[in-house]
Write an enzyme that holds these catalytic residues in place. Structure first.
Site, short mmCIF file in Angstrom:
data_model
loop_
_atom_site.label_atom_id
_atom_site.label_comp_id
_atom_site.label_asym_id
_atom_site.label_seq_id
_atom_site.Cartn_x
_atom_site.Cartn_y
_atom_site.Cartn_z
N ASP A 94 0.85 -1.19 0.00
CA ASP A 94 0.00 0.00 0.00
C ASP A 94 0.89 1.25 0.00
O ASP A 94 1.85 1.33 0.79
CB ASP A 94 -0.89 -0.04 1.26
CG ASP A 94 -2.00 0.99 1.25
OD1 ASP A 94 -2.39 1.45 0.17
OD2 ASP A 94 -2.49 1.32 2.36
N GLY A 203 -7.93 8.16 7.13
CA GLY A 203 -8.16 8.40 8.55
C GLY A 203 -9.64 8.58 8.89
O GLY A 203 -10.52 8.41 8.04
N GLY A 237 -9.14 5.71 1.12
CA GLY A 237 -9.88 6.45 2.14
C GLY A 237 -11.34 6.06 2.19
O GLY A 237 -12.23 6.89 2.34
N SER A 238 -11.60 4.74 2.07
CA SER A 238 -13.00 4.29 1.92
C SER A 238 -13.62 3.73 3.19
O SER A 238 -14.62 3.02 3.12
CB SER A 238 -13.08 3.24 0.82
OG SER A 238 -12.73 3.84 -0.41
N SER A 239 -13.05 4.06 4.34
CA SER A 239 -13.72 3.64 5.57
C SER A 239 -15.03 4.39 5.71
O SER A 239 -15.14 5.56 5.33
CB SER A 239 -12.82 3.89 6.78
OG SER A 239 -11.93 2.80 6.95
N ASN A 279 -10.12 0.50 -0.49
CA ASN A 279 -9.20 0.43 0.65
C ASN A 279 -9.86 0.80 1.97
O ASN A 279 -10.42 1.90 2.11
CB ASN A 279 -8.04 1.41 0.41
CG ASN A 279 -7.07 0.91 -0.64
OD1 ASN A 279 -7.36 -0.01 -1.40
ND2 ASN A 279 -5.90 1.52 -0.67
N ASP A 281 -9.04 0.72 6.16
CA ASP A 281 -8.15 0.48 7.29
C ASP A 281 -8.76 1.04 8.58
O ASP A 281 -8.90 0.36 9.59
CB ASP A 281 -6.79 1.14 7.01
CG ASP A 281 -5.75 0.81 8.08
OD1 ASP A 281 -6.06 0.06 9.02
OD2 ASP A 281 -4.61 1.32 7.99
P1 13P Z 1 -9.22 4.63 5.43
O1 13P Z 1 -8.39 5.49 6.33
O2 13P Z 1 -10.47 5.33 5.01
O3 13P Z 1 -9.52 3.30 6.02
O4 13P Z 1 -8.39 4.38 4.08
C1 13P Z 1 -7.41 3.40 4.00
C2 13P Z 1 -6.58 3.51 2.76
O5 13P Z 1 -6.88 4.18 1.80
C3 13P Z 1 -5.32 2.72 2.74
O6 13P Z 1 -4.57 2.95 1.60
O1 G3H Z 2 -2.64 4.68 3.81
C1 G3H Z 2 -3.21 4.54 4.84
C2 G3H Z 2 -3.38 3.25 5.53
O2 G3H Z 2 -4.43 3.40 6.44
C3 G3H Z 2 -2.10 2.78 6.19
O3 G3H Z 2 -1.78 3.61 7.25
O4 G3H Z 2 0.56 4.28 6.80
O5 G3H Z 2 -0.44 4.42 9.12
O6 G3H Z 2 0.11 2.20 8.10
P1 G3H Z 2 -0.28 3.64 7.85
ZN ZN Z 3 -4.65 4.90 0.79
#
Ligand code: 13P
Ligand code: G3H
Ligand code: ZN
Length: 350
Positions: A94, A203, A237-239, A279, A281
């Site tokens: 990623d 985030g 950023g799809s949370s 994505n 996270d």
């Molecule tokens: P979120 O922060 O919306 O979960 O996005 C994660 C992401 O894009 C990781 O590359």
């Molecule tokens: O790109 C964003 C993902 O949520 C990964 O986050 O870079 O803190 O591991 P990170």
């Molecule tokens: Zn991302």
């Protein structure tokens, strides 16, 4: 690292992202790309994949790789593939920030890499030329090894792993993907998948109210897809930052300020218009934190890490399974005939 590609294939049964996204495009579904940093997160994803019979993309950021250490990560992913031989599994880098980061991922076990050339080496939105040049270098190396590449055009809000311009919600609106530029970028780089900026950010703090089409531009995806019908689009950023998870964290002493993410229905609209990789996270981070806070609050006498890691893992599994069902990948695990990286080398050579 592996002594040869043959050795890699004997050991790891991971498939390339290109194969999975092609299958998703043929069958009109999307796939959650879920971030991992440790064993419990990998276990949560694999359990959700078994539960819903889903193929999966597991991804690690540069920060995750340094936190977990590459060799631990690689061996955990190997365990995942051995324990779940019927789950098609992709391991993706990623937000790779340089050719070297992508190269070391490829030498480790990753079957897919993102070269994020949308941000330059000074953490600023990059020039088009910088992005094309660095992405092309990665594509040349990766495709010769059967490994797939995701690029990014336009820049997202938020910061990723110190890598990112830290654009605010307003600034991010000035760096949305230009469809014409996206078309040129794909022609010049030959990426397999393209991350587009449509108003989301990384985030928890994406939108200050439930997003309308003004700030979350799903219509832009439709236009990009019209120009690039054969390129797999990626939504970062799809949370969804669901209210229940914010409440869970806050109920047990957390302090997440009221915020709004990307509604699942909007992601589903995106998937109808060519989004194949989604994505997620932050939602998993909230689920884990909420479950741990709850356990600490309700059972303060406990101190065995298993007592809080188990509910944390279970809470993350719930989020992952829900996204797998919502994005449409559920039920497809047995429908994909794995193609090795060697077979992907032939695919790219054509
Ligand atoms: P979120 O922060 O919306 O979960 O996005 C994660 C992401 O894009 C990781 O590359
Ligand atoms: O790109 C964003 C993902 O949520 C990964 O986050 O870079 O803190 O591991 P990170
Ligand atoms: Zn991302």
């Amino acid at each position: 690292t592996f002594r040869s590609e043959d050795e890699r294939e004997d050991i790891m049964a991971l498939i390339s992202m290109r194969q999975l996204l092609d299958h998703a495009a043929e069958n009109d579904y999307g796939i959650a790309a879920l971030n991992v940093n440790n064993m419990e997160q990998i276990q949560a994803i694999m359990a959700a994949a078994e539960e819903t019979e889903s193929p999966v993309i597991v991804q690690a950021s540069k920060g995750a790789r340094s936190y977990a250490e590459d060799l631990y990560l690689r061996n955990l992913m190997q365990a995942a593939s051995e324990l779940h031989p019927n789950i098609p599994l992709v391991m993706h880098q990623d937000h790779g920030d340089s050719v070297a980061t992508c190269q070391s991922a490829m030498d480790m076990a990753f079957t897919s890499v993102m070269m994020d050339g949308s941000i330059d080496d000074k953490s600023q939105p990059a020039s088009y030329e910088y992005n094309v040049n660095i992405t092309k270098q990665v594509v040349d190396i990766a495709h010769s090894r059967g490994i797939s590449v995701e690029g990014e055009i336009g820049a997202l809000g938020g910061v990723e792993d110190g890598h990112g311009a830290g654009l605010s919600e307003e600034e991010a609106q000035e760096h949305l993907t230009d469809p014409e530029e996206a078309e040129r970028f794909v022609a010049e780089t030959n990426v397999d998948a393209l991350a587009v900026a449509i108003g989301t950010s990384h985030g928890a703090y994406k939108f200050t109210k439930k997003p309308t089409g003004e700030v979350l531009r799903i219509s832009l995806i439709e236009e990009i897809h019209r120009r690039l019908p054969n390129t797999h689009l990626v939504m970062h950023g799809s949370s969804s930052v669901p209210q229940e998870l914010q409440d869970l964290v806050n109920e047990f002493g957390g302090n997440i300020k009221q915020t709004y993410g990307v509604p699942v229905e909007e992601i589903q609209r995106g998937i109808k218009s060519g989004v194949r990789k989604v994505n997620v996270d932050t939602d998993n981070r909230l689920a884990i934190t909420g479950a741990i806070r709850r356990l600490f609050a309700q059972s303060p006498e406990k101190f065995d890490p298993r007592d809080y890691m188990k509910p944390a893992r279970a809470e993350m599994q719930k989020v992952c399974a829900a996204r797998m069902v919502a994005f449409g990948q559920a039920g497809y695990a047995s429908k994909i005939q794995p193609c090795t990286l060697k077979c992907m080398v032939d695919f790219y050579a054509k």
